[in-house]
Design a protein around this motif. Structure first.
Motif, PDB file in Angstrom:
ATOM      1  N   ASP A 150     -41.958  34.733  11.621  1.00 29.54           N
ATOM      2  CA  ASP A 150     -41.399  35.843  12.400  1.00 29.54           C
ATOM      3  C   ASP A 150     -40.396  36.650  11.592  1.00 29.54           C
ATOM      4  O   ASP A 150     -40.341  37.881  11.708  1.00 29.54           O
ATOM      5  CB  ASP A 150     -40.728  35.305  13.673  1.00 29.54           C
ATOM      6  N   GLU A 151     -39.603  35.979  10.768  1.00 36.25           N
ATOM      7  CA  GLU A 151     -38.560  36.706  10.022  1.00 36.25           C
ATOM      8  C   GLU A 151     -39.150  37.575   8.912  1.00 36.25           C
ATOM      9  O   GLU A 151     -38.445  38.410   8.347  1.00 36.25           O
ATOM     10  CB  GLU A 151     -37.535  35.731   9.444  1.00 36.25           C
ATOM     11  N   TRP A 152     -40.421  37.411   8.592  1.00 33.84           N
ATOM     12  CA  TRP A 152     -41.086  38.247   7.601  1.00 33.84           C
ATOM     13  C   TRP A 152     -42.041  39.240   8.256  1.00 33.84           C
ATOM     14  O   TRP A 152     -42.938  39.758   7.605  1.00 33.84           O
ATOM     15  CB  TRP A 152     -41.875  37.389   6.609  1.00 33.84           C
ATOM     16  N   ALA A 153     -41.870  39.491   9.515  1.00 30.17           N
ATOM     17  CA  ALA A 153     -42.797  40.353  10.249  1.00 30.17           C
ATOM     18  C   ALA A 153     -42.981  41.689   9.549  1.00 30.17           C
ATOM     19  O   ALA A 153     -42.012  42.298   9.082  1.00 30.17           O
ATOM     20  CB  ALA A 153     -42.288  40.583  11.663  1.00 30.17           C
ATOM     21  N   ALA A 170     -46.301  24.518  17.554  1.00 31.01           N
ATOM     22  CA  ALA A 170     -45.027  24.313  18.245  1.00 31.01           C
ATOM     23  C   ALA A 170     -44.314  25.636  18.488  1.00 31.01           C
ATOM     24  O   ALA A 170     -43.697  25.839  19.544  1.00 31.01           O
ATOM     25  CB  ALA A 170     -44.144  23.375  17.422  1.00 31.01           C
ATOM     26  N   LEU A 171     -44.392  26.540  17.529  1.00 34.95           N
ATOM     27  CA  LEU A 171     -43.745  27.840  17.697  1.00 34.95           C
ATOM     28  C   LEU A 171     -44.421  28.668  18.780  1.00 34.95           C
ATOM     29  O   LEU A 171     -43.762  29.363  19.559  1.00 34.95           O
ATOM     30  CB  LEU A 171     -43.757  28.594  16.369  1.00 34.95           C
ATOM     31  N   ILE A 172     -45.738  28.606  18.849  1.00 35.27           N
ATOM     32  CA  ILE A 172     -46.491  29.418  19.814  1.00 35.27           C
ATOM     33  C   ILE A 172     -46.416  28.811  21.214  1.00 35.27           C
ATOM     34  O   ILE A 172     -46.516  29.522  22.222  1.00 35.27           O
ATOM     35  CB  ILE A 172     -47.947  29.574  19.321  1.00 35.27           C
ATOM     36  N   LYS A 173     -46.188  27.493  21.298  1.00 33.45           N
ATOM     37  CA  LYS A 173     -46.144  26.814  22.594  1.00 33.45           C
ATOM     38  C   LYS A 173     -45.051  27.373  23.492  1.00 33.45           C
ATOM     39  O   LYS A 173     -45.111  27.255  24.720  1.00 33.45           O
ATOM     40  CB  LYS A 173     -45.938  25.317  22.364  1.00 33.45           C
TER      41      LYS A 173
END
Length: 271
Positions: free
Chosen positions: A212-215, A253-256
Motif C-alpha cells: 500500500d505504501e508504494w501505491a 491477512a492484509l486483504i481479510k
C-alpha cells in the motif's frame, strides 16, 4: 469448465517464483494464450498442464501492450516462421485498439522473419462492451458477436496508463457454457469496468503489484484489492502480478480486513 494455468505471477521485475505475466486459459475446449510476457512460451511448453508444441496455440489475447504482457509475441511469430512446424491453421491475435500498429512496428524491425511459414494471421482489435465467442466449427480463434449463450469473453475497461501502441487497457471476463465466470483484471486500478466484471464472479484473478505504501497509478495494492472485493463480492480471489515487495507480504491477512472470502497469492505454475 474454465481452467487457468498461471505461467507468470510477477510483474516486470522477475524472480525465480514470479516471472512476468503469462496465462493459459481453457474455456470449455477453447484454449487462449493470455498476455504472453517475456519467457511465456518456454514456461508454457515446460508445464505439464500446457501443450507440447506451439502448434497448439491458435488464439493469443492481450489485455494491453506493455512489454511484460506482450514481449513473447515476436518470438512466437519468429518460431512460426520455421517450416518444421505442422499446423497450417490460422493464428488469431486479439487485443486492444492499437494491436495492428504494434504488429506494424515489430515488422518494421524484423521484416518477414515474423511471417509464419504456414499459418495465416487474423488480427482483431477489441473494445470495452464487446463480447467474443468461439469461431464457427473448424475455424481458429474468436469472433465479436452481439450476444453469446455459450463460451464467451466479455471486454471491460481497465484503468491503466498506456503508451504509443494502445490508448486503452482491458479487463476480461471469461464465461463457460455452464455460466461459470473467471475475471482477469489485467493491469489496473479499481474501475467501474472491473467492479462490474468482478461482481459475484466465481474466480477473480487480480493484480496486486505493490504494498500500500508504494501505491502507484494504474495498479492495485492489498487495500485496493480488498475494497474492490468488498464491493464486488467475488467467490474466490487469486492475486497475481506480484512485484517482489508485494510477494513477500502476508497478502491474505492484509486483504481479510476488507473481504472475508478465500484469497490465494499465485506463484508461477499455479493452476
Amino acid at each position: 469448465m474454465i481452467s487457468c494455468l498461471i505461467l507468470g505471477a510477477g510483474g516486470a521485475v522477475p524472480t525465480p517464483t514470479h516471472t512476468p505475466a503469462a496465462y493459459w486459459l481453457v474455456v470449455d475446449e477453447h484454449a487462449v494464450l493470455l498476455d504472453p510476457g517475456p519467457g511465456a512460451l518456454v514456461r508454457l511448453l515446460a508445464s505439464p498442464r500446457g501443450p507440447n508444441s506451439i502448434d497448439a496455440i491458435d488464439s493469443v489475447l492481450f489485455s494491453h501492450l506493455h512489454l511484460d504482457h506482450c514481449a513473447d509475441l515476436a518470438p512466437l511469430l519468429f518460431a512460426l516462421h520455421s517450416p518444421v512446424l505442422e499446423n497450417s491453421g490460422s493464428l488469431h491475435l486479439i487485443g486492444p485498439v492499437g494491436l495492428q500498429h504494434y504488429l506494424k512496428g515489430l515488422r518494421s524491425l524484423y521484416g518477414n522473419w515474423l511471417t509464419p511459414a504456414k499459418r495465416k494471421l487474423l488480427v482483431t482489435e477489441i473494445q470495452p462492451g464487446q463480447t467474443l465467442a468461439p469461431a464457427i466449427a473448424g475455424a481458429a480463434g474468436w469472433s465479436v458477436v452481439s450476444a453469446a449463450t455459450g463460451p464467451a469473453i466479455e471486454v471491460f475497461a481497465a484503468n491503466h496508463p498506456q503508451d504509443n501502441f494502445c490508448a486503452e487497457s482491458l479487463c476480461l471476463r471469461f464465461r463457460d457454457r455452464q455460466g461459470h465466470r473467471l475475471v482477469f483484471s489485467g493491469d489496473t486500478e479499481s474501475s467501474p469496468g472491473l467492479i462490474e466484471a468482478s461482481r459475484e464472479a466465481d474466480l477473480l484473478v487480480v493484480e496486486c503489484s505493490t504494498p500500500d505504501e508504494w501505491a502507484m497509478r494504474g495498479h492495485m495494492t492489498p487495500e485496493r484489492v480488498g475494497k474492490l472485493c468488498a464491493e464486488a463480492a467475488p467467490l474466490r480471489v487469486v492475486l497475481t502480478h506480484l512485484y517482489p515487495a508485494a510477494a513477500a507480504l502476508d497478502l491474505p491477512a492484509l486483504i481479510k480486513e476488507y473481504y472475508g472470502g478465500p484469497v490465494i497469492p499465485a506463484t508461477d505454475g499455479a493452476y
